[in-house]
Write a protein that holds these residues in place. Structure first.
Motif, PDB file in Angstrom:
ATOM      1  N   VAL A  20       0.854  -1.193   0.000  1.00  0.00           N
ATOM      2  CA  VAL A  20       0.000   0.000   0.000  1.00  0.00           C
ATOM      3  C   VAL A  20       0.892   1.246   0.000  1.00  0.00           C
ATOM      4  N   PRO A  21       1.172   1.838  -1.142  1.00  0.00           N
ATOM      5  CA  PRO A  21       2.003   3.041  -1.175  1.00  0.00           C
ATOM      6  C   PRO A  21       1.295   4.213  -0.511  1.00  0.00           C
ATOM      7  N   ALA A  22       2.079   5.126   0.047  1.00  0.00           N
ATOM      8  CA  ALA A  22       1.507   6.319   0.665  1.00  0.00           C
ATOM      9  C   ALA A  22       0.681   7.092  -0.361  1.00  0.00           C
ATOM     10  N   ARG A  23      -0.399   7.683   0.099  1.00  0.00           N
ATOM     11  CA  ARG A  23      -1.291   8.387  -0.819  1.00  0.00           C
ATOM     12  C   ARG A  23      -0.636   9.651  -1.354  1.00  0.00           C
ATOM     13  N   GLN A  24      -0.736   9.862  -2.652  1.00  0.00           N
ATOM     14  CA  GLN A  24      -0.203  11.058  -3.282  1.00  0.00           C
ATOM     15  C   GLN A  24      -1.227  12.184  -3.248  1.00  0.00           C
ATOM     16  N   ARG A  25      -0.737  13.402  -3.135  1.00  0.00           N
ATOM     17  CA  ARG A  25      -1.598  14.566  -3.331  1.00  0.00           C
ATOM     18  C   ARG A  25      -1.669  14.825  -4.828  1.00  0.00           C
ATOM     19  N   PRO A  26      -2.848  14.658  -5.438  1.00  0.00           N
ATOM     20  CA  PRO A  26      -2.916  14.729  -6.905  1.00  0.00           C
ATOM     21  C   PRO A  26      -2.549  16.102  -7.449  1.00  0.00           C
ATOM     22  N   LEU A  27      -1.811  16.089  -8.553  1.00  0.00           N
ATOM     23  CA  LEU A  27      -1.559  17.308  -9.305  1.00  0.00           C
ATOM     24  C   LEU A  27      -2.838  17.715 -10.036  1.00  0.00           C
ATOM     25  N   GLU A  28      -2.805  18.859 -10.668  1.00  0.00           N
ATOM     26  CA  GLU A  28      -3.973  19.343 -11.405  1.00  0.00           C
ATOM     27  C   GLU A  28      -3.906  18.858 -12.846  1.00  0.00           C
ATOM     28  N   TRP A  29      -4.984  18.244 -13.290  1.00  0.00           N
ATOM     29  CA  TRP A  29      -5.057  17.775 -14.672  1.00  0.00           C
ATOM     30  C   TRP A  29      -5.149  18.983 -15.613  1.00  0.00           C
ATOM     31  N   PRO A  30      -4.387  19.001 -16.706  1.00  0.00           N
ATOM     32  CA  PRO A  30      -4.435  20.152 -17.619  1.00  0.00           C
ATOM     33  C   PRO A  30      -5.790  20.264 -18.306  1.00  0.00           C
ATOM     34  N   THR A  31      -6.232  21.478 -18.516  1.00  0.00           N
ATOM     35  CA  THR A  31      -7.565  21.698 -19.101  1.00  0.00           C
ATOM     36  C   THR A  31      -7.515  22.271 -20.508  1.00  0.00           C
ATOM     37  N   ALA A  32      -6.321  22.609 -20.991  1.00  0.00           N
ATOM     38  CA  ALA A  32      -6.218  23.211 -22.323  1.00  0.00           C
ATOM     39  C   ALA A  32      -6.607  22.211 -23.403  1.00  0.00           C
ATOM     40  N   LYS A  33      -7.195  22.739 -24.481  1.00  0.00           N
ATOM     41  CA  LYS A  33      -7.538  21.925 -25.646  1.00  0.00           C
ATOM     42  C   LYS A  33      -6.483  22.131 -26.729  1.00  0.00           C
TER      43      LYS A  33
END
Length: 408
Positions: free
Chosen positions: A151-164
Motif C-alpha cells: 500500500v504506497p503512501a497516498r499522493q496529493r494529486p496534481l492538477e489535470w491540464p484543461t487546455a484543448k
C-alpha cells in the motif's frame, strides 16, 4: 529442437505456435546466464532452457505434474532470456502456452486456487480496488509490514491540464495506477500538454488484461482486451495520434493484442490497428526532445538511478530512450550493475512467490543504492511500489521527474 506433438495439441493454434518456437531452440543455454530465478536457485528447471524442456515434454504427451507447474510458476516472465537468445526463441509466448496446459491438467491446492481467483477478480476491477486502496492508505501506519509494503503512501494529486489542443493522444489510465500513483497519469498529461498535445482517456477502458492472462484466466483476459478495443475504437476513428502507455507492463501486453486476438475475426483487424498506435511514453517524447529542453529547467534532483523494467527493455525492446532524454534535460542517469535483471515485482509475482520476489528486490536495491542517487526512477507502477517498499530513498516514475522540471 525436434518435436513430435501429441494428438491433443497437434494442428491447434497453441500446438502450431509451440512447435515453431520449440524448433528455434538450439539448447545453447545462453539464456540461463540472464535468468533471475536460475541465478537465485541454480536449478536447471528454474531457468528458461529447463522450462522449455518441460513444455516440450507436455506438448509431446508426457504426464503434467505439480512439479512442472511449480517450475513454471517461478518464472517471472521477465523475458530477459528473449533479449539474450541468439536464435530468437519467443519464450514468453511459449511459457504462456505451458501455463495454460498445466492449469488444464493439474489441480492446484485449494489455498492457491482461492488466492489466484481473488487476485484475478479484485486487482483488475478498479471499482473495488480503488476504495479498498483508499482504506488501506488511510490506515497505512497501523498495517502489518507485509501488507503496508503493498500500500504506497497516498499522493496529493496534481492538477489535470484543461487546455484543448488539435493534437490528441489516448492514454490507458490502468486499473491500479489511478489509486496507487495517480500523479503518473497526471504528470504524463501535463508534460504532453506543455508540448501542445491533449491527453484523452476512454472512461470505459479498464485493465489491459495482463493480470488475468498471467494468472491463467485466458478467456477472461481476452474479454479485457476486447472491452478495451471497444472503448478505444471511437477515439481511433476520430484520429488520435497514439495510444500512450506509462506503465510498461500494460504497454507490453497491449502490444500483444494482435497476437492474442489473431484468431478472433471480430477483433483481429482492430487489434492490429491498436498495436500500431500503442507507444510507451519513452517512445513518444524523444521526438519532442528539443521542445522539452525549452519548457523545462534543472531542479534540485540532478542524480538518479534508473531501473528499466523488464516489460520495457525486454517485453517492448525499448532501451536507452529514458536515459538519453533525462540526460538531455540535464539529469545524470546512473544504471545499476546487471540492470537487465528483474526487480521481482512482475505483476502479482510478489504475492504468489514472495520469497523469490523479495530476494530479487533486495538484490536490485543494493545495486541501485550503490549509485548513490537522490532519486530512483522506473517506468512501471508495480516496479516502483515494489522497490519503494524496501528503501527510504524516494522512488518515482521518470515522467514525474520530467513534470517536476516543467517551467511553464
Amino acid at each position: 529442437m525436434q518435436t513430435n506433438l501429441a494428438d491433443f495439441i497437434r494442428n491447434t493454434p497453441d500446438g502450431n505456435e509451440a512447435d515453431a518456437i520449440l524448433r528455434n531452440c538450439v539448447h545453447c543455454g545462453f539464456c540461463t546466464a540472464t535468468c533471475p530465478t536460475y541465478q537465485l536457485l541454480g536449478d536447471e528447471l528454474d531457468g528458461p532452457r529447463g522450462r522449455i524442456y518441460l513444455i516440450k515434454q507436455m506438448v509431446e504427451g508426457a504426464p503434467v505434474t505439480r512439479s512442472t507447474q511449480v517450475h513454471l510458476d517461478r518464472c517471472l516472465t521477465c523475458r530477459s532470456c528473449e533479449t539474450t537468445c541468439p536464435s530468437g526463441v519467443q519464450y514468453g509466448r511459449l511459457v504462456e502456452i505451458g501455463r495454460k496446459l498445466t492449469e488444464e491438467k493439474v489441480t492446484r491446492p485449494l489455498r492457491q486456487r482461492l488466492t489466484r481467483r481473488l487476485l484475478a477478480t479484485f486487482v483488475p476491477n478498479s471499482a473495488v480496488f480503488t476504495p479498498t486502496m483508499r482504506i488501506g492508505q488511510h490506515f497505512r501506519r497501523v498495517l502489518p509490514k507485509k501488507l503496508r509494503d503493498k500500500v504506497p503512501a497516498r499522493q496529493r494529486p496534481l492538477e489535470w491540464p484543461t487546455a484543448k489542443h488539435p493534437r490528441k493522444m489516448l492514454m490507458l489510465a490502468g486499473c491500479v495506477q489511478p489509486s496507487m500513483m495517480p500523479n503518473v497519469n497526471i504528470a504524463t498529461a501535463r508534460v504532453l500538454d506543455a508540448l501542445g498535445v491533449e491527453t484523452v482517456i476512454a472512461p470505459d477502458a479498464g485493465c489491459c488484461g495482463a493480470i488475468r492472462l498471467h494468472l491463467g484466466y485466458n478467456d477472461e483476459a481476452l474479454d479485457d482486451l476486447r472491452a478495451n478495443i471497444d472503448a478505444w475504437w471511437p477515439y481511433v476513428e476520430q484520429g488520435v495520434e497514439a495510444i500512450v502507455m506509462n506503465a510498461s507492463g500494460c504497454g507490453a501486453t497491449v502490444k500483444e493484442y494482435a497476437h492474442l486476438l489473431r484468431h478472433d475475426p471480430a477483433y483481429a483487424d482492430r487489434a492490429r490497428r491498436i498495436v500500431e498506435l500503442t507507444r510507451d511514453i519513452a517512445e513518444i517524447l524523444p521526438e519532442f526532445e528539443e521542445a522539452l529542453t525549452t519548457v523545462t529547467r534543472r531542479r534540485s534532483v540532478h542524480t538518479v538511478a534508473f531501473h528499466p523494467p523488464c516489460t520495457l527493455q525486454h517485453g517492448q525492446q525499448v532501451r536507452g530512450q529514458v536515459e538519453h532524454l533525462l540526460t538531455a534535460l540535464g539529469v545524470e542517469v546512473r544504471l545499476p550493475a546487471d540492470s537487465h535483471l528483474c526487480c521481482g515485482s512482475a505483476g502479482t509475482y510478489s504475492l504468489t512467490q514472495p520469497r523469490l520476489s523479495y530476494a530479487l528486490r533486495d538484490q536490485k536495491l543494493e545495486r541501485l543504492h550503490a549509485q548513490e542517487p537522490q532519486l530512483i526512477v522506473s517506468a512501471n507502477v508495480g516496479c516502483i511500489a515494489h522497490l519503494q517498499s524496501g528503501t527510504s530513498t524516494p522512488v518515482a516514475h521518470w515522467i514525474e521527474l520530467v513534470e517536476h522540471m516543467l517551467s511553464v
